[in-house]
Design a protein around this motif. Structure first.
Motif, PDB file in Angstrom:
ATOM      1  N   GLY A  53      10.069   5.374  -0.270  1.00  0.00           N
ATOM      2  CA  GLY A  53      11.698   6.034   0.980  1.00  0.00           C
ATOM      3  C   GLY A  53      11.410   6.805   1.944  1.00  0.00           C
ATOM      4  O   GLY A  53      10.410   6.568   2.699  1.00  0.00           O
ATOM      5  N   GLU A  54      12.894   7.386   2.303  1.00  0.00           N
ATOM      6  CA  GLU A  54      12.071   8.408   3.422  1.00  0.00           C
ATOM      7  C   GLU A  54      12.189  10.430   2.748  1.00  0.00           C
ATOM      8  O   GLU A  54      12.580  11.124   3.251  1.00  0.00           O
ATOM      9  N   ALA A  55      11.401   9.399   2.014  1.00  0.00           N
ATOM     10  CA  ALA A  55      10.819  11.041   1.451  1.00  0.00           C
ATOM     11  C   ALA A  55      10.455  11.842   2.420  1.00  0.00           C
ATOM     12  O   ALA A  55       9.752  11.670   3.981  1.00  0.00           O
ATOM     13  N   VAL A  56      10.026  13.135   2.513  1.00  0.00           N
ATOM     14  CA  VAL A  56       9.813  14.829   3.440  1.00  0.00           C
ATOM     15  C   VAL A  56       7.922  15.235   3.038  1.00  0.00           C
ATOM     16  O   VAL A  56       8.127  15.028   1.655  1.00  0.00           O
ATOM     17  N   LEU A  57       7.318  15.051   3.961  1.00  0.00           N
ATOM     18  CA  LEU A  57       6.238  15.888   3.238  1.00  0.00           C
ATOM     19  C   LEU A  57       5.819  16.851   4.279  1.00  0.00           C
ATOM     20  O   LEU A  57       5.399  16.073   5.300  1.00  0.00           O
ATOM     21  N   ARG A  58       5.403  18.152   4.128  1.00  0.00           N
ATOM     22  CA  ARG A  58       4.965  18.850   4.476  1.00  0.00           C
ATOM     23  C   ARG A  58       3.682  19.200   4.174  1.00  0.00           C
ATOM     24  O   ARG A  58       3.625  19.966   3.228  1.00  0.00           O
ATOM     25  N   VAL A  59       2.557  19.575   4.751  1.00  0.00           N
ATOM     26  CA  VAL A  59       0.492  19.700   4.231  1.00  0.00           C
ATOM     27  C   VAL A  59       0.653  21.102   4.958  1.00  0.00           C
ATOM     28  O   VAL A  59       0.249  20.810   5.679  1.00  0.00           O
ATOM     29  N   ARG A  60       0.637  21.992   4.558  1.00  0.00           N
ATOM     30  CA  ARG A  60       0.168  23.145   5.757  1.00  0.00           C
ATOM     31  C   ARG A  60      -0.976  24.115   4.839  1.00  0.00           C
ATOM     32  O   ARG A  60      -1.360  24.367   3.330  1.00  0.00           O
ATOM     33  N   ARG A  61      -2.115  24.346   5.459  1.00  0.00           N
ATOM     34  CA  ARG A  61      -3.480  24.745   4.793  1.00  0.00           C
ATOM     35  C   ARG A  61      -3.609  25.044   3.595  1.00  0.00           C
ATOM     36  O   ARG A  61      -3.939  25.458   2.990  1.00  0.00           O
ATOM     37  N   SER A  62      -4.067  23.330   3.205  1.00  0.00           N
ATOM     38  CA  SER A  62      -4.493  23.132   2.046  1.00  0.00           C
ATOM     39  C   SER A  62      -5.968  21.819   2.240  1.00  0.00           C
ATOM     40  O   SER A  62      -5.979  20.834   3.466  1.00  0.00           O
ATOM     41  N   VAL A  63      -6.083  21.102   0.906  1.00  0.00           N
ATOM     42  CA  VAL A  63      -7.229  20.729   0.906  1.00  0.00           C
ATOM     43  C   VAL A  63      -6.465  19.547  -0.249  1.00  0.00           C
ATOM     44  O   VAL A  63      -5.699  19.395  -0.972  1.00  0.00           O
ATOM     45  N   VAL A  64      -7.055  17.782   0.552  1.00  0.00           N
ATOM     46  CA  VAL A  64      -6.735  17.071  -0.917  1.00  0.00           C
ATOM     47  C   VAL A  64      -8.396  15.995  -0.612  1.00  0.00           C
ATOM     48  O   VAL A  64      -8.430  15.754  -0.064  1.00  0.00           O
ATOM     49  N   ARG A  65      -8.586  16.268  -2.169  1.00  0.00           N
ATOM     50  CA  ARG A  65     -10.053  16.163  -2.114  1.00  0.00           C
ATOM     51  C   ARG A  65      -9.990  15.283  -3.948  1.00  0.00           C
ATOM     52  O   ARG A  65      -9.652  15.588  -4.128  1.00  0.00           O
ATOM     53  N   GLY A  66     -11.013  14.273  -3.268  1.00  0.00           N
ATOM     54  CA  GLY A  66     -11.617  13.846  -4.633  1.00  0.00           C
ATOM     55  C   GLY A  66     -10.265  13.248  -5.313  1.00  0.00           C
ATOM     56  O   GLY A  66     -10.412  12.972  -6.661  1.00  0.00           O
ATOM     57  N   ASN A  67      -9.882  12.445  -4.761  1.00  0.00           N
ATOM     58  CA  ASN A  67      -8.460  12.020  -4.894  1.00  0.00           C
ATOM     59  C   ASN A  67      -9.061   9.865  -5.355  1.00  0.00           C
ATOM     60  O   ASN A  67      -9.761   9.347  -3.693  1.00  0.00           O
ATOM     61  N   SER A  68      -8.436   9.252  -6.307  1.00  0.00           N
ATOM     62  CA  SER A  68      -8.811   7.620  -6.164  1.00  0.00           C
ATOM     63  C   SER A  68      -7.779   6.423  -6.847  1.00  0.00           C
ATOM     64  O   SER A  68      -6.615   7.582  -7.089  1.00  0.00           O
ATOM     65  N   ALA A  69      -7.459   6.279  -5.761  1.00  0.00           N
ATOM     66  CA  ALA A  69      -6.348   5.048  -5.493  1.00  0.00           C
ATOM     67  C   ALA A  69      -6.393   3.985  -6.934  1.00  0.00           C
ATOM     68  O   ALA A  69      -8.192   3.508  -6.885  1.00  0.00           O
ATOM     69  N   GLY A  70      -6.168   2.996  -7.539  1.00  0.00           N
ATOM     70  CA  GLY A  70      -6.279   2.020  -8.498  1.00  0.00           C
ATOM     71  C   GLY A  70      -6.751   0.730  -7.647  1.00  0.00           C
ATOM     72  O   GLY A  70      -6.847   0.582  -6.781  1.00  0.00           O
ATOM     73  N   ASP A  71      -7.825   0.156  -8.574  1.00  0.00           N
ATOM     74  CA  ASP A  71      -8.306  -1.360  -8.344  1.00  0.00           C
ATOM     75  C   ASP A  71      -7.025  -2.583  -8.877  1.00  0.00           C
ATOM     76  O   ASP A  71      -6.444  -2.183  -9.427  1.00  0.00           O
ATOM     77  N   GLY A  72      -7.398  -3.462  -7.720  1.00  0.00           N
ATOM     78  CA  GLY A  72      -7.154  -4.463  -8.046  1.00  0.00           C
ATOM     79  C   GLY A  72      -7.195  -5.088  -9.293  1.00  0.00           C
ATOM     80  O   GLY A  72      -8.376  -5.025  -9.347  1.00  0.00           O
ATOM     81  N   GLY A  73      -6.525  -6.242  -9.767  1.00  0.00           N
ATOM     82  CA  GLY A  73      -6.548  -7.110 -11.058  1.00  0.00           C
ATOM     83  C   GLY A  73      -7.016  -8.221 -10.155  1.00  0.00           C
ATOM     84  O   GLY A  73      -6.958  -9.058  -9.705  1.00  0.00           O
ATOM     85  N   ARG A  74      -8.078  -8.552 -11.795  1.00  0.00           N
ATOM     86  CA  ARG A  74      -8.648 -10.088 -11.356  1.00  0.00           C
ATOM     87  C   ARG A  74      -7.874 -11.258 -10.980  1.00  0.00           C
ATOM     88  O   ARG A  74      -6.560 -11.053 -11.954  1.00  0.00           O
ATOM     89  N   GLY A  75      -7.767 -11.855 -10.716  1.00  0.00           N
ATOM     90  CA  GLY A  75      -7.116 -13.350 -10.491  1.00  0.00           C
ATOM     91  C   GLY A  75      -7.192 -14.026 -11.979  1.00  0.00           C
ATOM     92  O   GLY A  75      -8.265 -14.238 -12.634  1.00  0.00           O
ATOM     93  N   GLY A  76      -6.386 -14.889 -12.134  1.00  0.00           N
ATOM     94  CA  GLY A  76      -6.188 -15.708 -13.062  1.00  0.00           C
ATOM     95  C   GLY A  76      -7.021 -16.912 -13.033  1.00  0.00           C
ATOM     96  O   GLY A  76      -7.406 -17.488 -12.360  1.00  0.00           O
ATOM     97  N   ASP A  77      -7.213 -17.260 -14.496  1.00  0.00           N
ATOM     98  CA  ASP A  77      -8.418 -18.326 -14.452  1.00  0.00           C
ATOM     99  C   ASP A  77      -7.300 -19.913 -14.128  1.00  0.00           C
ATOM    100  O   ASP A  77      -6.347 -20.013 -14.752  1.00  0.00           O
ATOM    101  N   GLY A  78      -7.464 -20.738 -13.568  1.00  0.00           N
ATOM    102  CA  GLY A  78      -7.165 -22.387 -13.431  1.00  0.00           C
ATOM    103  C   GLY A  78      -7.698 -22.779 -14.709  1.00  0.00           C
ATOM    104  O   GLY A  78      -8.714 -22.130 -15.466  1.00  0.00           O
ATOM    105  N   VAL A  79      -6.597 -23.262 -15.380  1.00  0.00           N
ATOM    106  CA  VAL A  79      -6.570 -23.606 -16.895  1.00  0.00           C
ATOM    107  C   VAL A  79      -6.376 -25.377 -16.821  1.00  0.00           C
ATOM    108  O   VAL A  79      -5.447 -25.229 -16.552  1.00  0.00           O
ATOM    109  N   GLY A  80      -6.855 -26.582 -17.275  1.00  0.00           N
ATOM    110  CA  GLY A  80      -6.587 -27.258 -17.529  1.00  0.00           C
ATOM    111  C   GLY A  80      -6.515 -28.680 -16.008  1.00  0.00           C
ATOM    112  O   GLY A  80      -7.024 -27.917 -14.974  1.00  0.00           O
ATOM    113  N   ALA A  81      -5.846 -29.673 -15.829  1.00  0.00           N
ATOM    114  CA  ALA A  81      -5.664 -30.405 -15.280  1.00  0.00           C
ATOM    115  C   ALA A  81      -3.896 -30.461 -14.169  1.00  0.00           C
ATOM    116  O   ALA A  81      -3.718 -30.417 -15.647  1.00  0.00           O
ATOM    117  N   THR A  82      -4.003 -31.267 -13.294  1.00  0.00           N
ATOM    118  CA  THR A  82      -2.934 -31.318 -12.534  1.00  0.00           C
ATOM    119  C   THR A  82      -2.991 -32.532 -13.146  1.00  0.00           C
ATOM    120  O   THR A  82      -3.482 -32.748 -13.944  1.00  0.00           O
TER     121      THR A  82
END
Length: 543
Positions: free
Chosen positions: A186-215
């Motif tokens: 949203g409209e959050a405020v973030l101020r970062v001063r004299r700091s370190v942001v290191r060694g972090n990770s965002a998450g992986d996307g999930g696998r798509g589901g398989d198609g099943v059967g016929a139309t």
């Protein structure tokens, strides 16, 4: 400049263990080196009507073992300041998954002389759900970091998409959680001063589901697309953001989820077998290895180093054609559009979406974007005489290894003044997939998938409808990724896939350039020694 910024890490950490001098507050309280005491103190501070400063025990490690909802500490709803001296607040590795801190809308939190570590938000549980954001801190209010290290946190991964009901397309995989270190909303405020942001990770996307059967027509159901990797390995931000004298390094965005497989076509003993289902596309890797911003952002003397974006997910495989008097075609049939492998995430160091941004004397070095995801194999033809399905193309490498202007809702200008973008490398394209096997040699179907292109813009990439102004910045020794091989044919008559191309714009690249107003303006910029070329968008004196 890089040596100066890299050296800042030592300075920041040294300040964290020294004497902290903070402005006067309405109330303050000493908190012993005891986690329940910290929880109690924050709860009381939230209930106060004025700012409360909590002075944490020097060199203490407050270990969080029991979640309070999705967090390790109470949600900040008041006006609270946590002041430490070489103090750590972290989730115990043996504890359930939760983030360390959350600031609610209307709340305000100041952190000084602290390390925030070990947060890990929850993976999605329901099919197709997205992972939770903000592995270390989630902010919807106001957050100020001064001489703080945010390290070793991770956002949750997306859940796999559900397999389709009989005859239905498989569900799309969930998005990975964003903001491995800090996420704002949203409209959050973030101020970062004299700091370190290191060694972090965002998450992986999930696998798509398989198609099943016929139309109802007898063709196999399509596989679902893979989910997109979470953005912002270090920071994923909206609202208003200010970064000063800080370092963002060694962070990583989420990889794209794999596409689901297409289903087999229906067997029809008295007619033509159904065609095999089309595979799902691989999800794209998350953008912004260091920082992903959809905020009004300013950065001064701040560096993004050694960050990476996630790779694209592989495409699923095409379904086999059904058997019948004539076999159905393997999926996807012939030259029909096929879903590709996912593209690598854009913006190894910095990625900016649709809001005004200004970088001053800020750097990007040794960042990388992810490789594309491989194509999925074409389905085999049914018996007899079923046509082979074509292989899916491989995904492209991520663009803009140092800095990327990604697609957004407006044409606001990103301004870069001073600083250096150097030694950044875009990802390689992924190989196209082989065709399926056909049961009729005379049919000219079943082509190999084309190879993905290497990522464009080793130093900088500008997407459509975005504008970049560069003044006095050095862009040097950046490189683009290689193109990949095309897929092979496994039946007579098909064509092998064309190989991908190396990315253009070793220094500066663009998806689409316009002259009025110009998409890219270079003033007193030094663009040199980039590979395979300096600029690909147009000929300028600086290139």
């Amino acid at each position: 400049m890089r040596r100066q910024v890299d050296g800042l890490v030592i300075g920041v950490l040294a300040l964290g263990v020294g004497v902290v001098v903070a402005p006067a507050a309405h109330a303050q309280e000493q908190v012993p080196c005891d986690t329940p005491a910290l929880v109690k103190a924050i709860t009381a501070a939230n209930a106060a009507k004025a700012r409360v400063r909590l002075l944490l025990a020097p060199k203490c490690g407050y270990s969080l073992t029991t979640p309070l909802g999705a967090n390790g500490l109470p949600v900040i709803t008041g006006d609270v300041e946590l002041v430490g001296q070489g103090t750590t607040i972290g989730r115990d590795r043996r504890a359930p998954r939760f983030r360390v801190l959350e600031v609610a809308a209307g709340g305000a939190l100041g952190l000084t002389g602290l390390t925030i570590s070990g947060g890990h938000t929850r993976d999605a549980v329901e099919h197709g759900g997205s992972g939770e954001d903000g592995g270390g801190v989630l902010n919807a209010g106001t957050l100020v970091l001064d001489r703080v290290e945010v390290s070793g946190n991770r956002a949750g991964s997306g859940a796999p998409g559900a397999p389709g009901n009989p005859g239905d397309t498989g569900e799309t995989g969930g998005w990975g959680g964003s903001g491995g270190g800090v996420a704002t909303s949203g409209e959050a405020v973030l101020r970062v001063r004299r700091s370190v942001v290191r060694g972090n990770s965002a998450g992986d996307g999930g696998r798509g589901g398989d198609g099943v059967g016929a139309t109802s027509s007898g063709h196999g159901a399509e596989g679902g697309n893979g989910g997109t990797g979470g953005v912002g390995g270090g920071l994923a931000v909206t609202g208003t953001v200010e970064l000063v004298d800080s370092v963002v390094r060694d962070n990583h965005t989420g990889g794209g989820g794999a596409g689901g497989n297409g289903a087999r076509g229906a067997d029809k003993p008295t007619g033509a077998g159904g065609d095999g289902g089309q595979p799902g596309a691989g999800g794209d890797g998350g953008a912004g290895g260091g920082v992903f911003s959809a905020a009004a952002l300013t950065a001064t003397r701040t560096g993004a180093f050694d960050n990476t974006t996630g790779a694209g997910g592989p495409a699923g495989n095409g379904g086999r054609g059904g058997d019948g008097l004539t076999g159905g075609a393997g999926g996807p049939e012939g030259n029909k559009f096929v879903h590709t492998g996912g593209n690598g995430g854009d913006g190894g160091g910095w990625a900016f979406a649709s809001t005004p941004t200004a970088l001053s004397a800020s750097d990007a070095g040794r960042n990388r974007t992810g490789a594309g995801g491989r194509g999925g194999r074409g389905g085999d033809g049914g018996t007899p005489n079923g046509q082979a399905g074509s292989g899916a193309p491989g995904g492209d490498g991520g663009r803009g290894a140092g800095l990327a202007l990604v697609k957004g809702g407006g044409a606001e200008v990103v301004t870069v003044s001073g600083g250096t973008l150097s030694d950044n490398t875009t990802g390689d394209g992924a190989a196209g997939a082989d065709s399926g096997r056909g049961n009729a040699d005379y049919l000219t179907y079943g082509n190999g998938g084309s190879g993905g292109d290497g990522g464009k813009g080793g130093g900088v990439h500008v997407d459509k409808k975005r504008r970049l102004t560069v003044d006095g910045t050095t862009i040097r020794q950046n490189r683009t990724g290689a193109g990949a091989t095309g897929g092979q044919v496994r039946s007579a008559g098909g064509r092998p896939g064309t190989p991908g191309l190396r990315g253009r714009g070793g220094g500066v690249g663009a998806s689409y350039y316009i002259d009025t107003p110009p998409s890219i303006v270079l003033t007193n910029a030094h663009v040199l020694a980039n590979q395979p070329d300096d600029c690909s968008f147009r000929s300028t004196p600086d290139c």
